[in-house]
Design a protein around this motif. Structure first.
Motif, PDB file in Angstrom:
ATOM      1  N   THR A 147      -3.852  16.813   2.268  1.00 26.50           N
ATOM      2  CA  THR A 147      -3.814  16.985   0.816  1.00 26.50           C
ATOM      3  C   THR A 147      -5.246  17.234   0.361  1.00 26.50           C
ATOM      4  O   THR A 147      -6.146  16.448   0.656  1.00 26.50           O
ATOM      5  N   GLU A 148      -5.460  18.337  -0.330  1.00 24.16           N
ATOM      6  CA  GLU A 148      -6.800  18.716  -0.791  1.00 24.16           C
ATOM      7  C   GLU A 148      -7.097  18.120  -2.160  1.00 24.16           C
ATOM      8  O   GLU A 148      -6.201  17.850  -2.960  1.00 24.16           O
ATOM      9  N   ASN A 149      -8.374  17.962  -2.450  1.00 27.13           N
ATOM     10  CA  ASN A 149      -8.885  17.585  -3.769  1.00 27.13           C
ATOM     11  C   ASN A 149      -8.273  16.312  -4.336  1.00 27.13           C
ATOM     12  O   ASN A 149      -7.876  16.265  -5.496  1.00 27.13           O
ATOM     13  N   VAL A 150      -8.215  15.273  -3.529  1.00 25.60           N
ATOM     14  CA  VAL A 150      -7.688  13.981  -3.965  1.00 25.60           C
ATOM     15  C   VAL A 150      -8.750  13.293  -4.809  1.00 25.60           C
ATOM     16  O   VAL A 150      -9.891  13.122  -4.375  1.00 25.60           O
ATOM     17  N   THR A 151      -8.374  12.900  -6.020  1.00 24.94           N
ATOM     18  CA  THR A 151      -9.317  12.226  -6.915  1.00 24.94           C
ATOM     19  C   THR A 151      -8.879  10.809  -7.271  1.00 24.94           C
ATOM     20  O   THR A 151      -9.629  10.076  -7.891  1.00 24.94           O
ATOM     21  N   THR A 152      -7.650  10.428  -6.898  1.00 25.84           N
ATOM     22  CA  THR A 152      -7.130   9.119  -7.302  1.00 25.84           C
ATOM     23  C   THR A 152      -7.026   8.149  -6.133  1.00 25.84           C
ATOM     24  O   THR A 152      -6.966   8.550  -4.977  1.00 25.84           O
ATOM     25  N   GLN A 153      -6.971   6.880  -6.494  1.00 23.43           N
ATOM     26  CA  GLN A 153      -6.746   5.807  -5.528  1.00 23.43           C
ATOM     27  C   GLN A 153      -5.696   4.883  -6.123  1.00 23.43           C
ATOM     28  O   GLN A 153      -5.942   4.343  -7.198  1.00 23.43           O
ATOM     29  N   ASN A 183       2.158   0.801   0.252  1.00 23.95           N
ATOM     30  CA  ASN A 183       3.280  -0.089  -0.065  1.00 23.95           C
ATOM     31  C   ASN A 183       4.370  -0.035   1.013  1.00 23.95           C
ATOM     32  O   ASN A 183       5.550   0.007   0.713  1.00 23.95           O
ATOM     33  N   ALA A 184       3.949  -0.057   2.263  1.00 25.43           N
ATOM     34  CA  ALA A 184       4.889   0.058   3.383  1.00 25.43           C
ATOM     35  C   ALA A 184       5.884  -1.096   3.427  1.00 25.43           C
ATOM     36  O   ALA A 184       7.042  -0.906   3.801  1.00 25.43           O
ATOM     37  N   GLU A 185       5.467  -2.295   3.039  1.00 24.77           N
ATOM     38  CA  GLU A 185       6.348  -3.468   3.074  1.00 24.77           C
ATOM     39  C   GLU A 185       7.405  -3.433   1.975  1.00 24.77           C
ATOM     40  O   GLU A 185       8.542  -3.842   2.188  1.00 24.77           O
ATOM     41  N   ASP A 186       7.011  -2.968   0.805  1.00 26.62           N
ATOM     42  CA  ASP A 186       7.922  -2.953  -0.345  1.00 26.62           C
ATOM     43  C   ASP A 186       7.615  -1.727  -1.198  1.00 26.62           C
ATOM     44  O   ASP A 186       6.658  -1.714  -1.962  1.00 26.62           O
ATOM     45  N   ARG A 187       8.423  -0.672  -1.040  1.00 22.41           N
ATOM     46  CA  ARG A 187       8.179   0.594  -1.738  1.00 22.41           C
ATOM     47  C   ARG A 187       8.262   0.461  -3.258  1.00 22.41           C
ATOM     48  O   ARG A 187       7.808   1.329  -3.986  1.00 22.41           O
ATOM     49  N   SER A 188       8.851  -0.622  -3.746  1.00 28.71           N
ATOM     50  CA  SER A 188       8.936  -0.801  -5.203  1.00 28.71           C
ATOM     51  C   SER A 188       7.598  -1.277  -5.785  1.00 28.71           C
ATOM     52  O   SER A 188       7.384  -1.201  -6.994  1.00 28.71           O
ATOM     53  N   GLU A 189       6.702  -1.755  -4.921  1.00 27.55           N
ATOM     54  CA  GLU A 189       5.365  -2.142  -5.378  1.00 27.55           C
ATOM     55  C   GLU A 189       4.508  -0.894  -5.508  1.00 27.55           C
ATOM     56  O   GLU A 189       4.122  -0.279  -4.515  1.00 27.55           O
ATOM     57  N   ILE A 190       4.232  -0.520  -6.737  1.00 32.94           N
ATOM     58  CA  ILE A 190       3.460   0.694  -6.987  1.00 32.94           C
ATOM     59  C   ILE A 190       2.210   0.327  -7.783  1.00 32.94           C
ATOM     60  O   ILE A 190       2.290   0.091  -8.989  1.00 32.94           O
ATOM     61  N   PRO A 191       1.067   0.246  -7.104  1.00 35.87           N
ATOM     62  CA  PRO A 191      -0.164  -0.086  -7.818  1.00 35.87           C
ATOM     63  C   PRO A 191      -0.565   1.063  -8.745  1.00 35.87           C
ATOM     64  O   PRO A 191      -0.225   2.227  -8.490  1.00 35.87           O
ATOM     65  N   PRO A 192      -1.280   0.755  -9.810  1.00 31.95           N
ATOM     66  CA  PRO A 192      -1.700   1.826 -10.737  1.00 31.95           C
ATOM     67  C   PRO A 192      -2.690   2.768 -10.070  1.00 31.95           C
ATOM     68  O   PRO A 192      -3.521   2.351  -9.269  1.00 31.95           O
ATOM     69  N   MET A 193      -2.582   4.054 -10.399  1.00 31.01           N
ATOM     70  CA  MET A 193      -3.507   5.045  -9.885  1.00 31.01           C
ATOM     71  C   MET A 193      -4.748   5.058 -10.776  1.00 31.01           C
ATOM     72  O   MET A 193      -4.645   5.043 -11.995  1.00 31.01           O
ATOM     73  N   GLU A 194      -5.904   5.099 -10.123  1.00 30.28           N
ATOM     74  CA  GLU A 194      -7.161   5.204 -10.842  1.00 30.28           C
ATOM     75  C   GLU A 194      -7.892   6.439 -10.339  1.00 30.28           C
ATOM     76  O   GLU A 194      -7.946   6.681  -9.136  1.00 30.28           O
ATOM     77  N   GLU A 195      -8.483   7.183 -11.248  1.00 29.42           N
ATOM     78  CA  GLU A 195      -9.281   8.351 -10.844  1.00 29.42           C
ATOM     79  C   GLU A 195     -10.676   7.861 -10.484  1.00 29.42           C
ATOM     80  O   GLU A 195     -11.441   7.467 -11.365  1.00 29.42           O
ATOM     81  N   ILE A 196     -10.996   7.859  -9.185  1.00 33.29           N
ATOM     82  CA  ILE A 196     -12.291   7.348  -8.763  1.00 33.29           C
ATOM     83  C   ILE A 196     -13.128   8.354  -7.962  1.00 33.29           C
ATOM     84  O   ILE A 196     -14.321   8.169  -7.828  1.00 33.29           O
ATOM     85  N   PHE A 197     -12.512   9.398  -7.444  1.00 31.97           N
ATOM     86  CA  PHE A 197     -13.252  10.425  -6.683  1.00 31.97           C
ATOM     87  C   PHE A 197     -13.383  11.665  -7.562  1.00 31.97           C
ATOM     88  O   PHE A 197     -12.621  12.604  -7.416  1.00 31.97           O
ATOM     89  N   ARG A 198     -14.338  11.688  -8.450  1.00 33.76           N
ATOM     90  CA  ARG A 198     -14.454  12.807  -9.399  1.00 33.76           C
ATOM     91  C   ARG A 198     -15.464  13.827  -8.953  1.00 33.76           C
ATOM     92  O   ARG A 198     -16.434  13.626  -8.410  1.00 33.76           O
TER      93      ARG A 198
END
Length: 198
Positions: A147-153, A183-198
């Protein structure tokens, strides 16, 4: 700059003119500024035997500044994929004394470095300078997609759709940072995405 304990993480310097018979510059967008600044420190006639391959980006900035250096060859490309055959051919035909300079985004530097390594150039003999976006090129360790140009974590894999933690581990072999399912253990756990690689 990442912690020093992460030895796979690329370390970039500042472009400086090196002795050699032929100078090959590969840059994208803001990487042109690194070349222009290096030109101020270069000896007279330095660009007479230089080739610049440049991906200007959507705004087309910096083309005139690079052409003003009057390199022996100047090639403008719309993408890294489109310049790849030219880069491979140039490196395949290169003679002793070729100097390679890479400047711009981590994605460009990593991919160009990968091609140079395949051509037999040692990574320690390549000048690099990071300029511009910190967006990352990421490989999903699960499906192996890039995946190219990833800016989020975290980031979503463009191939399998998994939500991935973008690690600081960098693979020089594939020119990408590694992404592992967050979230391999529990796919319903979705942490918030933060833009950190700008």
């Amino acid at each position: 700059m990442a912690a020093k304990s992460i030895i796979s993480r690329p370390v970039y310097g500042t472009l400086s003119p090196q002795p050699g018979k032929h100078h090959l510059f590969v840059a994208d967008a803001e990487g042109a500024l690194a070349i222009a600044e290096m030109a101020k420190r270069a000896p007279a006639g330095f660009f007479d035997e230089a080739e610049i391959v440049f991906i200007p980006g959507p705004d087309g900035k910096h083309v005139a500044a690079l052409e003003a250096l009057k390199p022996a060859q100047f090639h403008e490309a719309p993408s890294f994929a489109s310049l790849l055959p030219r880069l491979r051919q140039t490196l395949a035909n290169a003679h002793m004394g070729l100097r390679l300079y890479l400047s711009g985004t981590e994605g460009l530097i990593g991919q160009a470095m990968q091609v140079a390594l395949e051509a037999g150039i040692d990574h320690t003999s390549i000048e690099t300078e990071h300029r511009g976006s910190l967006a990352r090129r990421m490989q999903c360790v699960h499906c192996k997609g890039i995946t190219e140009n990833v800016t989020t974590q975290p980031a979503t894999c463009a191939h399998c759709g998994l939500l991935l933690l973008v690690r600081d581990h960098y693979s020089r072999r594939i020119a990408a940072f590694q992404g592992v399912c967050i979230n391999a253990e529990d796919r319903s756990e979705i942490p918030p995405m933060e833009e950190i690689f700008r």
